[in-house]
Write a protein that holds these residues in place. Structure first.
Motif, mmCIF file in Angstrom:
data_model
loop_
_atom_site.group_PDB
_atom_site.id
_atom_site.type_symbol
_atom_site.label_atom_id
_atom_site.label_comp_id
_atom_site.label_asym_id
_atom_site.label_seq_id
_atom_site.Cartn_x
_atom_site.Cartn_y
_atom_site.Cartn_z
ATOM 1 N N PRO A 136 0.711 -1.125 0.064
ATOM 2 C CA PRO A 136 0.025 -0.167 0.114
ATOM 3 C C PRO A 136 0.789 1.307 -0.069
ATOM 4 O O PRO A 136 1.672 1.333 0.574
ATOM 5 C CB PRO A 136 -0.985 -0.704 1.575
ATOM 6 N N GLU A 137 0.453 2.349 -0.544
ATOM 7 C CA GLU A 137 0.662 3.760 -0.510
ATOM 8 C C GLU A 137 -0.075 4.674 0.169
ATOM 9 O O GLU A 137 -0.961 4.578 0.024
ATOM 10 C CB GLU A 137 0.578 3.944 -2.095
ATOM 11 N N ALA A 138 0.811 4.866 1.396
ATOM 12 C CA ALA A 138 -0.131 5.865 1.882
ATOM 13 C C ALA A 138 -0.279 7.524 2.046
ATOM 14 O O ALA A 138 1.058 7.772 1.679
ATOM 15 C CB ALA A 138 0.275 6.010 3.975
ATOM 16 N N VAL A 139 -2.084 7.911 1.210
ATOM 17 C CA VAL A 139 -1.546 8.917 1.449
ATOM 18 C C VAL A 139 -2.225 9.821 2.667
ATOM 19 O O VAL A 139 -3.659 9.596 3.094
ATOM 20 C CB VAL A 139 -2.486 9.293 0.301
ATOM 21 N N ASN A 140 -1.808 10.941 3.509
ATOM 22 C CA ASN A 140 -2.440 10.926 4.878
ATOM 23 C C ASN A 140 -2.109 12.183 4.537
ATOM 24 O O ASN A 140 -1.571 13.610 4.450
ATOM 25 C CB ASN A 140 -0.908 10.865 5.736
ATOM 26 N N ARG A 180 -7.080 10.097 6.187
ATOM 27 C CA ARG A 180 -5.830 9.010 5.643
ATOM 28 C C ARG A 180 -6.807 7.492 4.331
ATOM 29 O O ARG A 180 -7.353 7.234 4.985
ATOM 30 C CB ARG A 180 -5.218 8.267 6.890
ATOM 31 N N PHE A 181 -5.399 7.710 3.869
ATOM 32 C CA PHE A 181 -5.625 6.380 2.960
ATOM 33 C C PHE A 181 -4.407 5.713 2.146
ATOM 34 O O PHE A 181 -3.646 6.185 1.986
ATOM 35 C CB PHE A 181 -6.412 7.583 1.147
ATOM 36 N N LEU A 182 -5.149 4.913 2.080
ATOM 37 C CA LEU A 182 -4.375 3.753 0.656
ATOM 38 C C LEU A 182 -4.620 3.922 -0.276
ATOM 39 O O LEU A 182 -6.066 3.321 -1.209
ATOM 40 C CB LEU A 182 -4.482 2.012 2.111
ATOM 41 N N LEU A 183 -3.109 3.691 -1.441
ATOM 42 C CA LEU A 183 -3.627 3.555 -3.176
ATOM 43 C C LEU A 183 -2.876 1.908 -3.417
ATOM 44 O O LEU A 183 -2.140 1.699 -2.540
ATOM 45 C CB LEU A 183 -2.260 4.219 -4.261
ATOM 46 N N LEU A 184 -3.671 1.271 -3.871
ATOM 47 C CA LEU A 184 -3.133 -0.118 -4.351
ATOM 48 C C LEU A 184 -3.275 -0.021 -5.638
ATOM 49 O O LEU A 184 -4.435 0.132 -6.547
ATOM 50 C CB LEU A 184 -4.100 -1.543 -3.515
ATOM 51 N N CYS A 190 -3.058 -13.573 2.738
ATOM 52 C CA CYS A 190 -3.021 -12.362 1.861
ATOM 53 C C CYS A 190 -2.281 -11.694 2.992
ATOM 54 O O CYS A 190 -2.877 -11.325 4.209
ATOM 55 C CB CYS A 190 -4.547 -11.719 1.743
ATOM 56 N N ALA A 191 -1.095 -10.549 2.307
ATOM 57 C CA ALA A 191 -0.303 -9.404 3.519
ATOM 58 C C ALA A 191 -2.001 -8.096 3.245
ATOM 59 O O ALA A 191 -1.709 -7.830 2.439
ATOM 60 C CB ALA A 191 1.186 -9.383 3.054
ATOM 61 N N THR A 192 -1.574 -7.498 4.686
ATOM 62 C CA THR A 192 -3.297 -6.889 4.504
ATOM 63 C C THR A 192 -2.451 -5.664 4.544
ATOM 64 O O THR A 192 -1.089 -5.696 5.349
ATOM 65 C CB THR A 192 -3.596 -6.483 5.437
ATOM 66 N N PRO A 193 -2.518 -4.669 4.963
ATOM 67 C CA PRO A 193 -1.996 -2.924 5.288
ATOM 68 C C PRO A 193 -2.277 -3.282 6.656
ATOM 69 O O PRO A 193 -2.530 -4.219 7.509
ATOM 70 C CB PRO A 193 -2.735 -1.718 5.099
ATOM 71 N N GLY A 218 8.657 -6.145 3.280
ATOM 72 C CA GLY A 218 9.193 -4.934 2.464
ATOM 73 C C GLY A 218 8.679 -4.063 2.263
ATOM 74 O O GLY A 218 8.706 -2.433 2.495
ATOM 75 N N SER A 219 7.140 -3.521 2.501
ATOM 76 C CA SER A 219 6.596 -2.484 2.698
ATOM 77 C C SER A 219 6.662 -1.837 3.657
ATOM 78 O O SER A 219 7.118 -1.746 4.802
ATOM 79 C CB SER A 219 4.785 -2.865 2.273
ATOM 80 N N VAL A 220 6.347 0.096 2.965
ATOM 81 C CA VAL A 220 6.082 0.776 4.148
ATOM 82 C C VAL A 220 4.981 1.203 4.370
ATOM 83 O O VAL A 220 4.677 1.961 3.425
ATOM 84 C CB VAL A 220 8.042 1.298 4.614
ATOM 85 N N GLU A 221 4.572 1.856 5.381
ATOM 86 C CA GLU A 221 3.265 1.818 6.054
ATOM 87 C C GLU A 221 3.495 3.811 6.269
ATOM 88 O O GLU A 221 4.585 3.757 7.793
ATOM 89 C CB GLU A 221 2.557 2.243 5.650
ATOM 90 N N THR A 222 3.198 5.043 6.364
ATOM 91 C CA THR A 222 3.426 6.399 7.039
ATOM 92 C C THR A 222 1.868 6.112 8.302
ATOM 93 O O THR A 222 1.227 6.198 7.552
ATOM 94 C CB THR A 222 3.734 7.424 6.645
#
Length: 625
Positions: free
Chosen positions: A483-487, A494-498, A511-514, A612-616
């Motif tokens: 996920p790409e976080a849009v804070n 807060r939104f996530l772009l998948l 499945c790997a969730t946010p 390896g995913s990174v979320e703010t």
């Protein structure tokens, strides 16, 4: 504002009510136009715009007039928020002048201008038109019907019958709630000799029949769609069980009307009902019964959604009686009433001005009054446009819920953005309409083949249900990409772009969730020393969390000691989490901010998954001592 607009005294008065009205009308109208150009589109406005791009006689949530007016506005004025709101600003600007004309005919010149001033100062009426909502047309329809009724109790003629037909038709095309105005109006006419005489005249019934015919599109829509709209408005959204929240009606109305003006309107209804003048009794019955009816309804009706504006049609009828009532009050009390009403209008307009400011919205991110339904849409649209530009041509945007779909649709000029089935769609009565447009999708199988950019609103779901929502996305789409976080406003929105590349979704494996995370300490708004401890927890289903990093104003200041046991987290998540680290999902950190000056900072997290995913994560404001 003069100290006493309604004062009668010897000699020449410095402030004539007409001058005050004209000046106030000009200022209020100009302020609303300026605010309407700056205020972000409210989520309901965005959906009404989307309805206007799909012309129909009626929709799942409303009759057609609101959508039609917005469509006319953007067709004439272009694709801009001011064009969306322009027809509503015009109707709102007409409302006080119409009140002046009505009261001038029924009472006198001075009272007419004072009633017009009251319409402008009543916060609920004075701010009408700032948002493109059905209440504007419904208020205008109510005043038209009130005007027609005052004529009818004296004499039935073609003009009064035509005005009644107009008001009934506009109201029927505005909202389901206008049925209350119709019902109360019929009762009020039956209570008066002049009203009963009017109802025996065929011209009045022709007008009533015309108004009734205006409900036909809405009834036809419900007939064709299993009464979905009626069930939502009358059944699904209301508990229809006695509850104590109805007691809040009085303090809430006193707050939004302003206390002294609220008391004055209720007193005007009481005195008007005892008057020997038929028109005064009519106005008191119309306004008093509407306000009293909504008060009683408050003990049984919906408490989840905003309803403080429902009694506005009743206040509109009572304003015509207000000047005579205020004349019986002492000068100091009249002055206080007008002054407090003016302060209330300024406060309401000030709220909209604050909401219009990105800086104020950012600073309010952690406050309870954070205007989430106004915030972040332009920033989200920019992030979505950027992400789509990096994906293959023909990438389909899919929104998590109707709010995101409508707001992105307006921002990107696309009223055909697909929307996932979501509780919000059903809770707001929009799900049937999305299905009729063919825009509601359960998951990947119902979307067109090809790459997909899924936009998920994390703050549109209760925090306790967020993990379950992510897991439902796994069921619908298979394995989820990073996920790409849009804070926005520090995570207030807060939104996530998948980004899905269009290949067949994987169904095997976990499945790997946010991530889902929470900072327990320090609390939002806390004052801490330059060296302070941080506690919290974070889970990431399927793969687990590798590392949690703490940030101050976006800069990493510490790496947390992750992996501490906290069995409460599993209980809070109701046993849903399959993070491989459970129950060792808590963390703590010692933050050394001694090199930073004292002041306010935003404390946040970067959560790195084992994949390896990174979320703010969302930030909270703290103060360094």
């Amino acid at each position: 504002m003069p100290t006493d607009i309604g004062m009668r005294g010897a000699g020449v008065r410095a402030w004539h009510p007409r001058h005050v009205f004209i000046a106030l009308w000009g200022v209020v109208t100009l302020v609303k136009i300026v605010l309407a150009t700056r205020l972000p589109l409210f989520v309901d406005e965005a959906f009404y715009w989307q309805e206007g791009q799909h012309p129909a006689w009626a929709y799942s949530d409303l009759p057609g007039l609101t959508a039609w007016l917005i469509r006319v506005g953007v067709e004439i004025g272009g694709h801009h928020v001011l064009a969306v709101r322009a027809p509503f600003l015009l109707m709102a600007a007409l409302l006080p002048w119409w009140m002046v004309a009505l009261v001038r005919r029924e009472v006198d010149e001075r009272s007419a201008w004072l009633a017009g001033i009251a319409v402008l100062l009543l916060p609920l009426a004075g701010t009408l038109g700032l948002l493109a909502l059905p209440d504007v047309a419904m208020a205008l329809a109510t005043l038209a019907c009130v005007d027609a009724a005052t004529r009818l109790v004296r004499r039935v003629d073609a003009g009064s019958a035509s005005l009644l037909a107009f008001g009934l038709a506009v109201g029927a095309l505005s909202h389901y709630r206008f049925a209350a105005v119709v019902g109360v109006g019929f009762v009020a006419l039956l209570c008066l000799e002049g009203g009963r005489r009017a109802l025996r005249d065929p011209r009045a019934w022709i007008a009533i029949a015309f108004g009734a015919a205006a409900w036909a599109p809405l009834l036809a829509w419900n007939f064709d769609n299993a009464e979905a709209g009626l069930r939502f408005q009358l059944v699904d959204r209301h508990p229809w069980a006695l509850h104590g929240e109805g007691l809040l009606f009085l303090p809430v109305q006193a707050g939004v009307v302003t206390p002294l003006l609220f008391v004055a309107l209720l007193a005007a209804a009481w005195h008007g009902a005892r008057s020997r003048e038929p028109v005064h009794r009519l106005l008191a019955l119309l306004g008093g019964l509407l306000v009293a009816g909504f008060f009683v309804l408050g003990f049984f009706a919906d408490v989840e959604r905003v309803s403080f504006h429902w009694p506005l049609p009743g206040y509109i009828a009572l304003i015509a009686l207000l000047p005579a009532l205020l004349d019986t009050w002492p000068r100091w009390l009249r002055t206080a009433t007008w002054s407090l009403a003016a302060a209330g209008l300024v406060a309401f307009l000030g709220y909209y001005a604050a909401v219009s400011s990105p800086l104020v919205r950012e600073q309010a991110a952690s406050a309870k009054w954070y205007p989430s339904n106004f915030a972040g849409w332009d920033e989200l649209a920019a992030a979505v446009a950027k992400a789509r530009a990096q994906m293959p041509a023909g990438t389909q945007i899919v929104a998590d819920n109707f709010k995101i779909g409508a707001e992105l649709g307006f921002a990107l000029g696309d009223p055909r953005i697909a929307v996932l089935d979501h509780p919000l769609n059903r809770d707001h009565g929009r799900a049937p309409q999305l299905r009729l447009w063919g825009l509601e999708a359960q998951g990947a199988r119902e979307l067109a083949p090809g790459p997909v950019l899924l936009v998920v609103g994390t703050t549109d779901v209760k925090f306790s249900e967020l993990l379950a929502h992510y897991q439902s996305l796994c069921q619908r789409f298979g394995h989820l990409p990073h996920p790409e976080a849009v804070n926005i406003d520090h995570g207030g929105r807060r939104f996530l772009l998948l980004r899905f590349d269009g290949t067949a979704p994987e169904q095997s494996g976990t499945c790997a969730t946010p991530a889902v995370a929470h900072l327990q300490e320090p609390a939002a708004g806390a004052t801490v020393e330059r060296e302070f401890r941080v506690y919290g927890w974070a889970v990431k289903d399927g793969v687990g969390v590798r590392e949690v990093r703490l940030t101050l104003d976006g800069e990493v200041v510490a790496t947390a000691d992750y992996g501490q046991e906290n069995r409460w987290v599993g209980e809070f998540l109701q046993g849903r989490s399959n993070d491989p680290g459970q129950p060792a999902v808590a963390f703590s950190a010692q933050v050394d901010a001694s090199a930073l000056p004292a002041g306010d900072y935003w404390l946040g997290m970067e959560i790195e998954g084992a994949d390896g995913s990174v979320e703010t994560w969302s930030e909270r404001r703290i103060r360094l001592r």
